[in-house]
Each structure stands twice: as C-alpha cells, then as structure tokens.
Design an enzyme around this catalytic site. Structure first.
Site, short mmCIF file in Angstrom:
data_model
loop_
_atom_site.label_atom_id
_atom_site.label_comp_id
_atom_site.label_asym_id
_atom_site.label_seq_id
_atom_site.Cartn_x
_atom_site.Cartn_y
_atom_site.Cartn_z
N ASP A 62 0.87 -1.18 0.00
CA ASP A 62 0.00 0.00 0.00
C ASP A 62 0.91 1.23 0.00
O ASP A 62 2.13 1.14 0.22
CB ASP A 62 -0.97 -0.04 1.20
N ASP A 66 -4.07 7.19 -3.63
CA ASP A 66 -5.47 7.54 -3.85
C ASP A 66 -5.96 8.32 -2.63
O ASP A 66 -5.29 8.36 -1.60
CB ASP A 66 -6.31 6.27 -4.04
N ALA A 93 -11.86 3.00 1.07
CA ALA A 93 -12.56 3.80 2.10
C ALA A 93 -13.83 3.12 2.61
O ALA A 93 -14.82 3.79 2.90
CB ALA A 93 -12.87 5.20 1.58
N CYS A 142 -14.69 -23.43 18.40
CA CYS A 142 -13.82 -23.66 17.26
C CYS A 142 -12.88 -24.82 17.58
O CYS A 142 -12.58 -25.07 18.74
CB CYS A 142 -13.02 -22.37 17.02
N CYS A 178 -9.81 -25.22 15.82
CA CYS A 178 -8.50 -24.98 15.22
C CYS A 178 -7.44 -25.46 16.21
O CYS A 178 -7.74 -25.73 17.37
CB CYS A 178 -8.33 -23.50 14.87
N CYS A 223 -7.59 -23.58 19.58
CA CYS A 223 -8.79 -23.82 20.40
C CYS A 223 -8.88 -25.27 20.85
O CYS A 223 -9.47 -25.57 21.89
CB CYS A 223 -10.03 -23.41 19.63
#
Ligand code: GUN
Ligand code: ZN
Length: 495
Positions: free
Chosen positions: A93, A128, A196, A279, A281, A284
């Site tokens: 960016d 931008d 934005a 969860c 994963c 977890c």
C-alpha cells in the site's frame, strides 16, 4: 481484456479465479485473503504464515517502510521479500490510509510507486484519496479527481512487471462509485481495490458497504480482479464474495488479538467473556479460554488469539470457495445473515441488487435451498420471472400446486411452487425447479409465486388461467390478477 485474471467458476457475482502475479512468478487463487504485515510489529512472522497457513500473498505498507530509516535501507539493499522473509507475492500500500488517518503524507504517486518498484513489490499502489462516508458531494467529486490523476500518473510510469492497483473511491455516492469504477477499468492498471470502506465496516454499516461495492462493480468490467481494501472479518467475507470481490486484506486478526478479541463467523467475542471455544482450530483444540487468559506473557497471549483469528478466517474462505463450487454461496450468505443483524442488513441490501447478480449468476448449479424469506428475492427467482414471457401457453391452462389432474378440462397443467410460481411440468428436473423448499411456505415465498403468476398472465392475454392452490396467505391471493379463476386444491382434485 485483462489477461492476468482468469475466472474459473462462479456463483451469484462471486467467482473463483486465478490472478497471475508475474513479478512473483506465481498465480494466486481467488478469493484470497492477504494478511496485513506491519513491518514494525510482526505478530506472526511471514515465514510462519507461509508454512502454517499456506499464505501465498500478503500486504504491507511501503510508506511505513520508506519513512523508517532502518527498514528503508534494508528494503533497498536486500529487497522487500528478504526484509519480510517471505517467498510469496507481496502487495504494497502507498500511505493513502495514513493520509486518511492523519491528513497529510510526504510522498507523491510517482515517488511511492518508484520506491515500491525498487524494493521489489509485486503489486504496487498509487496515492489515492480515501474519501470517508457522508461527505458533501463536492468533496467526494474533488477527491475523486485527485485519485483519477494519481491513476493517470501511475499509468505513465514504467514499473516493469509490477502489477498496479487502481483504487475506486466515491464515498457514499453510488453514481460516483460507478463512475470511478468505469474510469479505473479504462486504465491499463491491473487490480481494482474498492477503497474507504473501513469506516463503514467499523460502524457496522454493511448495507452502505453493499451499495458502494455494487455501484463500483457496475462501473468495473467483469474481468477486473477486485480487492476490498481493509476487509477481512470472517463474518462478512461470504457477502463480499457474493458481490464479486476477489481479494481481501486483514489486519483484524492481529489488531483484534491485541485487544483480546476472538473472531467468529458471526461476530467478535471478548476472550474475557468465553467459557468455551466454538472452534476446533489447533489453538482452540489445545487450550480453554481460561488457559489463554492465564497466559502472563502479553505477546504470547496475543499470538495465540491472532492464530485462532487467522484459522477461522481462512477456514471461512475455504468454505466460501467450496460453496462457489457447489453452487450454494447464497445459502452461505443467508446463514451468515442470521448471525448478526448488521449482516442481515447487508444481505437484504445485496438482494436489492438481485438483477445485477443475475447477470453473472450461472443458469444451472447445485440444488437451490429455500432457507429464509429472503430466498424469495434471489436472482434465480427474478430470472424465472423475467423469462416467463418466453414460454408459450395453451388456450386453457391449469396452474396447480398438486400433481396433474385426470380431467381433460385443461390443455395443460403446470406446476406452481413458491417462490418461483408457475412453470411447465417438463422443467421439473431443471435448475432451479429442483429446489428444496419447505412444506410450510412462508408469506415471502407465496408473494413471489404470486408475482410469477401475474407475470405469466400478463404475458398471455389469450390464455384462460385457473390457479389451484392450498391455503395461501391473503396478501399473495390478492396479487393474483382478477381474470384468473382461483380454486382450492381439494376442489380440483374432486375431493
Ligand atoms: N486501506 C484501507 N482503505 C484504503 C484505501 O481506501 N486506499 C488505500 N490505498 N489503502 C487503504
Ligand atoms: Zn480456534
């Protein structure tokens, strides 16, 4: 024609694609989520993102690198991939986000793109202007003019094989978003981030987000790869993909972890409030919430949460890709809409654009599941209603919710099924009439079916119609044109 983006499968306006990133010598499967790497504070090392999460593309901020002596020098000497120790593709960016946050940055589009090119970025970004929501039209327009100049400046530069982002702005003005999308697509730039939208998401304004994305997409062409800048919460990914967004970036996994927040597909929880993890994963599965709360080392606790946050986000992305393959992405969006009222707003706003989705939606896919009253507003239903006038009808036509009667009183007996309305019996095995619909249709489905009846009747003034229905909601019956003979099913079946 943009030859570095190939669409391989689609559902709604969502698609599975391949983005070729020539400078990285790789192609990236989309939808893709780019973890945001803050080069100053690495919550999870990029090399670990690669090995543990199969991350093949990430995003970092070239402005921060350029403003930090140590990072700038190392990036110029060794290259960005060495600096971050990452072999995949890297998007950078430009500092526009800092511009929006702090009002001022010390760099032009030429300078920052040249810097991005020099350090070896694979996808660069011009400066931008991220115009926030709700500004005056005048401000949105004058900001957009500056963004258009930045795109023109970017186009004039020679950045070799580096792809370049063409951000789409326009605040909360749909016509400006559409114009910005069209102007961006007219450049020879490569990737099209919608900008934005972070302030909208922070305020849970998912209906406004949908309006901004839908408008930007109307301006962009279908072959443009679209990035939704700053979006990466797992609860909104299915919605954004269904609108036609291909790339996302998430700082949420790290920022939320720092604040003790645990991401789920239906919102954000505080670790503080959890007694159980929903969860499985690796994090977890190996810990209870109390165990993670008890971790003394702040960095380690943050890291465990960040890992869960990434796991749940990538899991959702895989689920979305499979849903596109199976043709049930809108069923997934419907499910996500039930998880959070803000997503419900977003889903209903999405269905306001059913006509726009219909243009990209495949004509045939997996079984249509009617899972809520909103299903009645899906693009498949709209398409059937729009195409009813292509069907030819005989002089005496029975439309019935039951099987064909024995009597020869009618020239044909078509089926009527909520939410579609009437269709010839021969189409029963064709999409979407293979739909799984509830035995107890709701009012929304019956109203849609009545719309279908009305469309067919209006297109065929010569035909005499009889409609045999069970107990329809009075509002739906009221929508049936007067010249249709409405009978109860039991009368038709001679009971
Ligand atoms: N990151 C989040 N939003 C934006 C945006 O609008 N523009 C740029 N360049 N980066 C962003
Ligand atoms: Zn987890």
């Amino acid at each position: 024609m943009r030859d570095h983006f190939e669409i391989r499968d689609a559902d709604g306006a969502g698609r599975i694609g391949r983005l070729e990133v020539p400078r990285a010598g790789q192609s990236i499967e989309t939808p893709a989520l780019l973890p945001v790497i803050n080069p100053n504070t690495l919550t999870i090392e990029p090399a670990e993102l690669e090995s543990e999460f199969d991350v093949d593309i990430l995003i970092t901020n070239s402005y921060i690198i350029r403003q930090t002596d140590r990072l700038r020098q190392q990036a110029l000497d060794e290259g960005l991939h060495e600096l971050l120790d990452f072999d995949g593709a890297i998007m950078t960016d430009s500092g526009s986000f800092q511009l929006a946050e702090y009002g001022d940055i010390e760099v032009t589009t030429e300078e920052i793109l040249e810097f991005q090119y020099e350090i070896g970025s694979d996808i660069g970004t011009p400066v931008d202007i991220p115009t926030p929501p709700d500004v005056s039209r005048q401000q949105a327009e004058s900001d957009l003019d500056i963004t258009a100049e930045a795109l023109a400046d970017a186009e004039a530069l020679d950045c070799g094989e580096m792809l370049i982002n063409a951000p789409v702005q326009g605040s909360t003005f749909p016509d400006l978003r559409e114009r910005a999308g069209r102007q961006a697509a007219e450049t020879d730039l490569d990737v099209f981030p919608i900008g934005a939208v972070v302030p909208m998401m922070n305020n849970y304004r998912y209906d406004d987000l949908v309006a901004a994305v839908a408008a930007s997409k109307r301006g962009l062409s279908a072959d443009c790869p679209v990035h939704l800048f700053g979006a990466g919460h797992p609860m909104m990914l299915a919605l954004a993909v269904a609108l036609g967004c291909d790339l996302f970036d998430s700082a949420a996994y790290a920022l939320y972890a720092r604040a003790g927040r645990y991401l789920t597909v239906s919102g954000t929880e505080q670790l503080e409030d959890l007694d159980y993890f929903p969860c499985s994963c690796p994090i977890c599965a190996d810990h209870t919430p109390a165990e993670i709360r008890a971790v003394d080392d702040d960095d380690r606790r943050e890291r465990l949460l960040a890992e869960h946050n990434l796991h749940v986000t990538f899991e959702e992305l895989r689920r979305i890709k499979q849903a596109i393959r199976s043709g049930n992405l809108l069923e997934l969006v419907d499910r996500r809409a039930r998880g959070h009222p803000a997503m419900y707003n977003g889903y209903r706003a999405l269905l306001d654009h059913a006509d726009q989705l219909e243009r990209d939606d495949p004509v045939s896919k997996g079984t249509f599941f009617y899972t809520s009253p909103e299903s009645a507003r899906r693009p498949e239903v709209l398409r059937h209603h729009q195409r009813l006038d292509r069907l030819s009808t005989p002089a005496q036509l029975l439309l019935t919710e039951a099987g064909a009667p024995d009597s020869d009183e009618y020239d044909a007996a078509w089926r009527v099924v909520a939410p579609f309305g009437p269709f010839p019996r021969e189409l029963s095995d064709s999409y979407p009439f293979t739909a799984a619909v509830p035995d107890r249709p709701d009012r929304g489905g019956q109203l849609a079916a009545a719309d279908g009846v009305r469309a067919l009747v209006e297109a065929n003034p010569e035909t005499e119609f009889t409609l045999a229905i069970d107990e329809w909601h009075a509002d739906a019956v009221d929508q049936i044109p007067e010249r249709v003979t409405v009978e109860s099913l039991s009368a038709i079946q001679g009971q």
